[in-house]
Scaffold this active site. Structure first.
Site, mmCIF file in Angstrom:
data_model
loop_
_atom_site.group_PDB
_atom_site.id
_atom_site.type_symbol
_atom_site.label_atom_id
_atom_site.label_comp_id
_atom_site.label_asym_id
_atom_site.label_seq_id
_atom_site.Cartn_x
_atom_site.Cartn_y
_atom_site.Cartn_z
ATOM 1 N N SER A 696 42.348 42.449 77.372
ATOM 2 C CA SER A 696 41.854 42.243 75.810
ATOM 3 C C SER A 696 40.367 42.592 75.697
ATOM 4 O O SER A 696 40.085 42.916 74.730
ATOM 5 C CB SER A 696 42.245 40.924 75.486
ATOM 6 O OG SER A 696 43.537 40.540 75.757
ATOM 7 N N LYS A 739 43.623 33.400 69.305
ATOM 8 C CA LYS A 739 42.248 34.089 69.236
ATOM 9 C C LYS A 739 41.425 34.065 67.965
ATOM 10 O O LYS A 739 40.340 33.965 67.709
ATOM 11 C CB LYS A 739 42.225 35.650 69.695
ATOM 12 C CG LYS A 739 42.531 36.092 71.273
ATOM 13 C CD LYS A 739 43.115 37.266 71.614
ATOM 14 C CE LYS A 739 43.109 37.390 72.856
ATOM 15 N NZ LYS A 739 43.567 38.824 73.351
#
Length: 794
Positions: A696, A739
């Protein structure tokens, strides 16, 4: 004249055979199945014609014959024995007396005198004759010989006391003075194989002979002692069983006299009545009837009686047909769910859908849901709320650390203390066959030599199979299709694929700040007031104070730490009330220091000295999302790349791929290619004690590297996530809701996400997305256009 006198003395039995000289040639009499030793004397039975003739001729002569064992296992009539069928060492036998039986056999009384060795056969017909040589039996006297003789005599005496050998054998042995005769007498009583007896006869040194005899005597004594111990053990066991049998018979007679003999019949009759009243399946009824008949034949004092009785009780205690009635009022169910939990719209919608289908079709199988989310978001309490809403019983099994398959399927009845598995035990506890069944922490199951519990759950959590679930203890099919199974987990990665495939995964993201405030006001504060014996008139925590607690005193996806901080405030107020304070306490944000101490968490963005090489990434963790700072420093060097911060292999590969992309597109990015050979790059991800991995951070690493090399600053108000390729594409990643919430907690309102993750953003509540700017780039070039500023750092 002298020879005639000797013959006369021999016929009268006045001659000592041991004093006679051994002739050079002797007739050979084969022995079958035993060995004759010097010093021994006993009758032999002779049946073959050749052997009879040998005896007749010997009686007319010096009465001496060579007694040699045959290698053949059984006698063959005597005529067929050849030279190769005989051992070469034997004994000189002296014939004392001959008796003829009516059947034609000779009974010959013979004594052994000396050892001889067959040197050469000189005659084969009508019987064997051989030239012999005497083997001397030299007696040696020393301490070792004396010790061996003492040991043999004492051990033999012990053997006689333990066996059926006559006691006179000890007297005879003690009377012998020749150590060879002592050894041979003991050997003859040890029941050795013919080969071992012959070996002992052939041993010449006295010390070697005594050693071998002592060893064989010790082995024989050990065998006899062990046999005696076994006999005593068997006899004791038989005596105990007979005693127990007679005592049971007496006990039954006594109980019958006292009028207590029918208690077992009454007990069995009560069980039969329970069977009639209980709604059992056909299979269960057949098994119980069979066990009841068996129970009638078992004595009540037998251990098997209690085992069988417990088994029957387990069957009768299970809810085979008992069930609760579902509450199918959808409006009421929706209100109940909203009252118990704030938010969680996706899960509430799934429960209401199940109730709607259930209302239309009653025989629908219970759903198998898996709530996945960080700790403290309400997974377990949500299961309790669902059970309460549907009017079902609630049972919970904690699976964390379970390593034994028998915990799920139970133990077989052959084991002592066997019990059903947790599934059956929990159903008995619930008292209905359609409870809400929570399998807590299913991602923390283990496995070892006792089996794999996750494999045992495959049948339990399969709607097509669990209608015939079989526990090892019961060995009867139990229908689990009406049970509503809810599993909880923090992560999906550790759940085996086949097990995960059987469940409908529902992800619970972390709560937003607004949701946490609402949860605290609706649920946490009233709960803690009650727990600390406080009333609403005693304490009020303002919304501003709650917001500060959430931002500055806790950092979590759920609300557990928030509840702990509220509990700390309640304890402080309770202490003041206990000292006599009567007015209401209002806790505002300025009062938190007095109750909770200094602020623990500061916005990380504000704590950073911003400049070239620093970028903000987004990461997913099992406890929710978090922001991730990536720093890059440039120094003189030779083009090396250094990575620090306890990065995993995947994250290291992302950094390498990011640098490769930059070098391959240096001209497009406005970077001089020659510069790479003159500099070293150091990429660091702070909080190095915490392991970090995953793809990520690829986008953030590209921005950090480009920023450091070009000097252009990355926007401080932008956070980003996404995987990169060498061709410059931005690929989707997971954990988008977590997130996004992490960025909002850090007060970041502009996010760069992969274009294929746009669908994940749509699942985030609209009120959360409000005021947030989302960018969905396809390529790294688009990312750099958004993230990099024209400002250059020093």
């Amino acid at each position: 004249m002298e020879n005639e006198e000797k013959k006369q003395e021999q016929q009268e039995g006045k001659v000592d055979p041991t004093t006679l000289q051994v002739p050079e040639v002797l007739p050979v009499l084969p022995l079958h199945g035993f060995v004759f030793y010097p010093g021994m004397g006993f009758p032999l039975q002779v049946g073959s014609e050749s052997s009879k003739q040998l005896i007749d001729d010997a009686l007319l002569g010096d009465r001496m014959v060579a007694l040699v064992p045959s290698r053949l296992e059984q006698a063959s009539g005597g005529e067929d024995i050849g030279e190769d069928d005989l051992y070469r060492v034997g004994v000189v036998g002296y014939i004392h007396k001959l008796t003829k039986s009516e059947e034609g056999y000779y009974q010959v009384l013979v004594s052994g005198t000396r050892k001889i060795e067959l040197v050469e056969f000189v005659q084969t017909d009508p019987y064997l004759k051989a030239r012999v040589a005497e083997i001397p039996m030299e007696v040696v006297e020393n301490k070792k010989i004396e010790a061996l003789l003492f040991n043999i005599r004492s051990q033999f005496q012990k053997l006689v006391s333990l066996t059926q050998l006559p006691q006179e054998m000890v007297t005879t042995l003690n009377a012998l003075t020749d150590p060879f005769y002592v050894a041979y007498l003991v050997t003859s009583q040890l029941n050795l194989k013919i080969e071992d007896e012959q070996e002992i006869l052939e041993i010449r040194p006295l010390e070697d002979l005594l050693h071998r005899v002592a060893r064989e005597l010790t082995k024989r004594l050990e065998t006899v002692e062990m046999s005696k111990q076994l006999q005593e053990s068997i006899k004791k066991d038989m005596d105990d069983r007979q005693r127990e049998f007679f005592l049971r018979q007496q006990l039954q007679a006594i109980r019958k006299e006292l009028g207590e003999g029918d208690e077992e019949k009454v007990e069995i009759q009560e069980l039969r009545e329970r069977v009639e009243e209980k709604g059992l399946t056909e299979e269960a009824r057949e098994v119980v009837e069979k066990e009841l008949k068996r129970l009638e034949r078992i004595p009540p004092s037998s251990p098997e009686y209690s085992v069988t009785r417990n088994y029957i009780d387990w069957i009768l205690d299970l809810p085979w047909t008992e069930s609760t009635t579902d509450t199918l009022d959808l409006d009421k169910a929706e209100k109940d769910l909203d009252r118990d939990h704030y938010g969680l719209k996706k899960i509430k919608k799934r429960i209401l859908e199940f109730l709607a289908v259930r209302k239309l079709k009653e025989d629908i199988h219970g759903p198998i849901l898996c709530f996945v989310g960080p700790p403290g978001v309400g997974k377990t309490s949500l299961g309790q709320s669902i059970a309460r809403t549907m009017n079902r019983r609630f049972v919970r099994i904690a699976l964390g650390g379970v390593r034994d398959e028998a915990e799920i399927r139970g133990h077989r009845r052959t084991y002592i203390g066997a019990l059903p598995g947790r599934i059956i035990q929990s159903l008995k506890k619930a008292g209905s066959n359609n409870p809400v069944f929570m399998l807590d922490e299913v991602d923390k199951l283990g496995n070892d030599f006792r089996g794999d519990p996750s494999s045992a759950l495959l049948e339990v959590l399969d709607p097509e199979q669990n209608a015939t679930f079989t526990d090892h203890y019961l060995e009867i099919e139990f229908d689990l299709s009406r049970v509503m199974f809810i599993a909880t987990a923090n992560v999906l990665d550790t759940i085996p694929g086949p097990l995960r495939d059987r469940m409908e995964v529902v992800e619970l993201t972390g709560y937003t700040e607004q949701e946490k405030v609402a949860i605290a006001q609706r649920h946490l504060i009233p709960k803690q007031l009650e727990a600390h014996a406080l009333r609403e008139d005693d304490l009020e925590i303002t919304e501003a104070a709650l917001q500060v607690i959430i931002r500055s005193y806790t950092r979590e996806a759920g609300v557990r730490n928030l509840e702990r901080e509220i509990a700390a405030i309640c304890r402080g107020v309770a202490a003041e009330i206990a000292r006599g304070r009567t007015e209401k306490t209002v806790v505002d944000k300025d009062d938190l220091y007095d109750f909770l101490g200094p602020i623990r968490f500061f916005p990380e963005i504000k704590a950073r000295t911003w400049g070239p090489g620093l970028a903000t990434g987004l990461a997913w963790t099992p406890v929710g999302g978090q922001i991730l700072f990536i720093e890059t420093a440039v120094m003189k060097g030779k083009g090396q790349l250094t990575l620090t911060g306890k990065l995993g292999d995947v994250m290291k590969e992302s950094a390498t791929a990011a640098l490769t992309y930059i070098r391959s597109n240096a001209e497009r990015l406005g970077i001089d290619e020659k510069r790479f050979s003159a500099i070293d790059l150091h990429v660091h991800v702070p909080e190095g004690a915490i392991p970090k991995d995953g793809p990520s951070a690829g986008v953030a690493m590209v921005c950090s590297l480009v920023s450091a090399i070009t000097g252009r600053v990355v926007r401080q108000d932008v956070a980003m996530t996404g995987e990169i390729t060498l061709r410059g594409d931005v690929l989707p990643v997971g954990g988008i809701p977590e997130k996004v919430l992490a960025a909002l907690r850090a007060d970041i309102r502009e996010l760069i996400l992969p274009v294929l993750n746009e669908k994940d953003v749509l699942e985030i509540p609209e009120d959360v997305r409000q005021g947030v700017v989302f960018h969905y780039p396809h390529t790294i070039a688009e990312v750099l256009d958004i993230a990099l500023t024209d400002t250059t750092g020093a």
